[in-house]
Write a protein that holds these residues in place. Structure first.
Motif, PDB file in Angstrom:
ATOM      1  N   MET A   1       0.837  -1.191   0.000  1.00 41.78           N
ATOM      2  CA  MET A   1       0.000   0.000   0.000  1.00 41.78           C
ATOM      3  C   MET A   1       0.876   1.246   0.000  1.00 41.78           C
ATOM      4  N   ARG A   2       0.314   2.332  -0.458  1.00 40.74           N
ATOM      5  CA  ARG A   2       1.003   3.615  -0.345  1.00 40.74           C
ATOM      6  C   ARG A   2       0.642   4.216   1.006  1.00 40.74           C
ATOM      7  N   ALA A   3       1.646   4.516   1.798  1.00 41.21           N
ATOM      8  CA  ALA A   3       1.390   5.010   3.146  1.00 41.21           C
ATOM      9  C   ALA A   3       2.604   5.788   3.630  1.00 41.21           C
ATOM     10  N   ARG A   4       2.394   6.556   4.679  1.00 41.18           N
ATOM     11  CA  ARG A   4       3.503   7.276   5.310  1.00 41.18           C
ATOM     12  C   ARG A   4       4.064   6.383   6.416  1.00 41.18           C
ATOM     13  N   PRO A   5       5.242   5.798   6.185  1.00 37.25           N
ATOM     14  CA  PRO A   5       5.726   4.752   7.095  1.00 37.25           C
ATOM     15  C   PRO A   5       5.964   5.221   8.524  1.00 37.25           C
ATOM     16  N   ILE A   6       6.495   6.423   8.694  1.00 35.35           N
ATOM     17  CA  ILE A   6       6.781   6.885  10.062  1.00 35.35           C
ATOM     18  C   ILE A   6       5.468   7.078  10.826  1.00 35.35           C
ATOM     19  N   ALA A   7       4.475   7.623  10.123  1.00 35.12           N
ATOM     20  CA  ALA A   7       3.180   7.845  10.765  1.00 35.12           C
ATOM     21  C   ALA A   7       2.521   6.514  11.118  1.00 35.12           C
ATOM     22  N   LEU A   8       2.566   5.563  10.176  1.00 32.01           N
ATOM     23  CA  LEU A   8       1.957   4.253  10.454  1.00 32.01           C
ATOM     24  C   LEU A   8       2.653   3.558  11.605  1.00 32.01           C
ATOM     25  N   LYS A   9       3.973   3.692  11.659  1.00 32.94           N
ATOM     26  CA  LYS A   9       4.735   3.092  12.756  1.00 32.94           C
ATOM     27  C   LYS A   9       4.264   3.683  14.083  1.00 32.94           C
ATOM     28  N   ARG A  10       4.052   4.978  14.098  1.00 33.87           N
ATOM     29  CA  ARG A  10       3.574   5.647  15.306  1.00 33.87           C
ATOM     30  C   ARG A  10       2.199   5.111  15.728  1.00 33.87           C
ATOM     31  N   ALA A  11       1.297   4.991  14.755  1.00 33.98           N
ATOM     32  CA  ALA A  11      -0.058   4.532  15.068  1.00 33.98           C
ATOM     33  C   ALA A  11      -0.021   3.130  15.679  1.00 33.98           C
ATOM     34  N   ILE A  12       0.737   2.234  15.052  1.00 32.19           N
ATOM     35  CA  ILE A  12       0.803   0.855  15.542  1.00 32.19           C
ATOM     36  C   ILE A  12       1.505   0.813  16.896  1.00 32.19           C
ATOM     37  N   ALA A  13       2.571   1.600  17.044  1.00 26.13           N
ATOM     38  CA  ALA A  13       3.305   1.620  18.317  1.00 26.13           C
ATOM     39  C   ALA A  13       2.408   2.098  19.458  1.00 26.13           C
ATOM     40  N   ASN A  14       1.536   3.057  19.179  1.00 26.63           N
ATOM     41  CA  ASN A  14       0.636   3.533  20.231  1.00 26.63           C
ATOM     42  C   ASN A  14      -0.310   2.421  20.682  1.00 26.63           C
ATOM     43  N   LEU A  15      -0.810   1.627  19.741  1.00 29.29           N
ATOM     44  CA  LEU A  15      -1.716   0.532  20.103  1.00 29.29           C
ATOM     45  C   LEU A  15      -0.967  -0.556  20.868  1.00 29.29           C
ATOM     46  N   VAL A  16       0.242  -0.881  20.410  1.00 24.90           N
ATOM     47  CA  VAL A  16       1.034  -1.915  21.078  1.00 24.90           C
ATOM     48  C   VAL A  16       1.424  -1.452  22.478  1.00 24.90           C
ATOM     49  N   SER A  17       1.786  -0.186  22.606  1.00 22.56           N
ATOM     50  CA  SER A  17       2.210   0.286  23.924  1.00 22.56           C
ATOM     51  C   SER A  17       1.048   0.267  24.910  1.00 22.56           C
ATOM     52  N   ASN A  18      -0.169   0.517  24.450  1.00 23.55           N
ATOM     53  CA  ASN A  18      -1.327   0.379  25.341  1.00 23.55           C
ATOM     54  C   ASN A  18      -1.501  -1.065  25.789  1.00 23.55           C
ATOM     55  N   ALA A  19      -1.406  -1.998  24.843  1.00 18.89           N
ATOM     56  CA  ALA A  19      -1.559  -3.411  25.199  1.00 18.89           C
ATOM     57  C   ALA A  19      -0.510  -3.811  26.240  1.00 18.89           C
ATOM     58  N   LEU A  20       0.715  -3.313  26.068  1.00 23.06           N
ATOM     59  CA  LEU A  20       1.788  -3.636  27.017  1.00 23.06           C
ATOM     60  C   LEU A  20       1.535  -2.978  28.369  1.00 23.06           C
ATOM     61  N   SER A  21       1.117  -1.699  28.358  1.00 25.21           N
ATOM     62  CA  SER A  21       0.923  -0.963  29.617  1.00 25.21           C
ATOM     63  C   SER A  21      -0.253  -1.502  30.411  1.00 25.21           C
ATOM     64  N   TYR A  22      -1.363  -1.746  29.730  1.00 22.32           N
ATOM     65  CA  TYR A  22      -2.607  -2.058  30.444  1.00 22.32           C
ATOM     66  C   TYR A  22      -2.926  -3.553  30.437  1.00 22.32           C
ATOM     67  N   GLY A  23      -2.276  -4.303  29.536  1.00 17.75           N
ATOM     68  CA  GLY A  23      -2.565  -5.725  29.430  1.00 17.75           C
ATOM     69  C   GLY A  23      -1.367  -6.626  29.648  1.00 17.75           C
ATOM     70  N   GLY A  24      -0.167  -6.028  29.769  1.00 19.88           N
ATOM     71  CA  GLY A  24       1.024  -6.802  30.086  1.00 19.88           C
ATOM     72  C   GLY A  24       1.727  -7.426  28.897  1.00 19.88           C
ATOM     73  N   ALA A  25       0.995  -7.626  27.787  1.00 22.93           N
ATOM     74  CA  ALA A  25       1.594  -8.219  26.587  1.00 22.93           C
ATOM     75  C   ALA A  25       0.710  -7.873  25.404  1.00 22.93           C
ATOM     76  N   ALA A  26       1.273  -7.929  24.221  1.00 22.63           N
ATOM     77  CA  ALA A  26       0.525  -7.616  23.003  1.00 22.63           C
ATOM     78  C   ALA A  26       0.606  -8.783  22.030  1.00 22.63           C
ATOM     79  N   ARG A  27      -0.516  -9.083  21.407  1.00 24.53           N
ATOM     80  CA  ARG A  27      -0.579 -10.147  20.395  1.00 24.53           C
ATOM     81  C   ARG A  27      -1.086  -9.490  19.111  1.00 24.53           C
ATOM     82  N   LEU A  28      -0.300  -9.571  18.053  1.00 20.79           N
ATOM     83  CA  LEU A  28      -0.661  -8.901  16.806  1.00 20.79           C
ATOM     84  C   LEU A  28      -1.027  -9.924  15.739  1.00 20.79           C
ATOM     85  N   THR A  29      -2.125  -9.669  15.038  1.00 23.28           N
ATOM     86  CA  THR A  29      -2.554 -10.545  13.953  1.00 23.28           C
ATOM     87  C   THR A  29      -2.858  -9.701  12.733  1.00 23.28           C
ATOM     88  N   LEU A  30      -2.127  -9.946  11.664  1.00 27.96           N
ATOM     89  CA  LEU A  30      -2.359  -9.230  10.411  1.00 27.96           C
ATOM     90  C   LEU A  30      -3.175 -10.140   9.494  1.00 27.96           C
TER      91      LEU A  30
END
Ligand SMILES: Nc1ncnc2c1ncn2[C@@H]1O[C@H](COP(=O)(O)OP(=O)(O)O)[C@@H](O)[C@H]1O
Ligand SMILES: [Mg+2]
Length: 111
Positions: A1-30
């Motif tokens: 896809m055409r996308a802004r990689p730094i921005a997408l990295k930020r978006a995904i990192a924010n979701l993963v960091s929430n899972a780590l902070s509030y749930g202790g671990a993150a499981r990602l499924t693409l």
């Protein structure tokens, strides 16, 4: 896809960091492209979010009571930023509580 990689990295990192902070671990499924979208689920086994707050937490600076006093707590902007970025790409992110417990953040992007 055409996308802004730094921005997408930020978006995904924010979701993963929430899972780590509030749930202790993150499981990602693409998931493979379906209906013109690719989906990335970020799941955790934490406490989830009360149903009535699942949309409210996307508002700037909104943090739930339980997380307000965490010493590792953030600013309440992570989900706001993640959604802004994904919507700017024509996608979105929504939250749902998992039936088995924990939260699922589901990001979608046109592809
Ligand atoms: N995976 C999660 N499990 C439980 N609560 C969450 C999760 N992700 C976000 N939240 C709740 O949503 C609020 C807003 O999240 P966010 O915008 O990332 O801000 P921050 O993490 O800086 O507090 C958090 O403070 C927390 O109360
Ligand atoms: Mg956060």
């Amino acid at each position: 896809m055409r996308a802004r990689p730094i921005a997408l990295k930020r978006a995904i990192a924010n979701l993963v960091s929430n899972a780590l902070s509030y749930g202790g671990a993150a499981r990602l499924t693409l998931s493979a492209r379906e209906g013109g979208l690719v989906r990335l689920a970020v799941e955790d086994d934490g406490p989830g979010i009360p149903e009535a707050e699942l949309e409210a937490v996307f508002a700037p600076f909104k943090r739930l009571e339980a997380s307000r006093n965490r010493e590792t707590g953030g600013t309440g902007l992570g989900l706001t930023i993640a959604r802004n970025i994904l919507r700017a790409h024509g996608g979105d992110v929504v939250l749902a509580n998992r039936p088995a417990g924990g939260l699922r953040a589901l990001a979608s992007l046109p592809a």
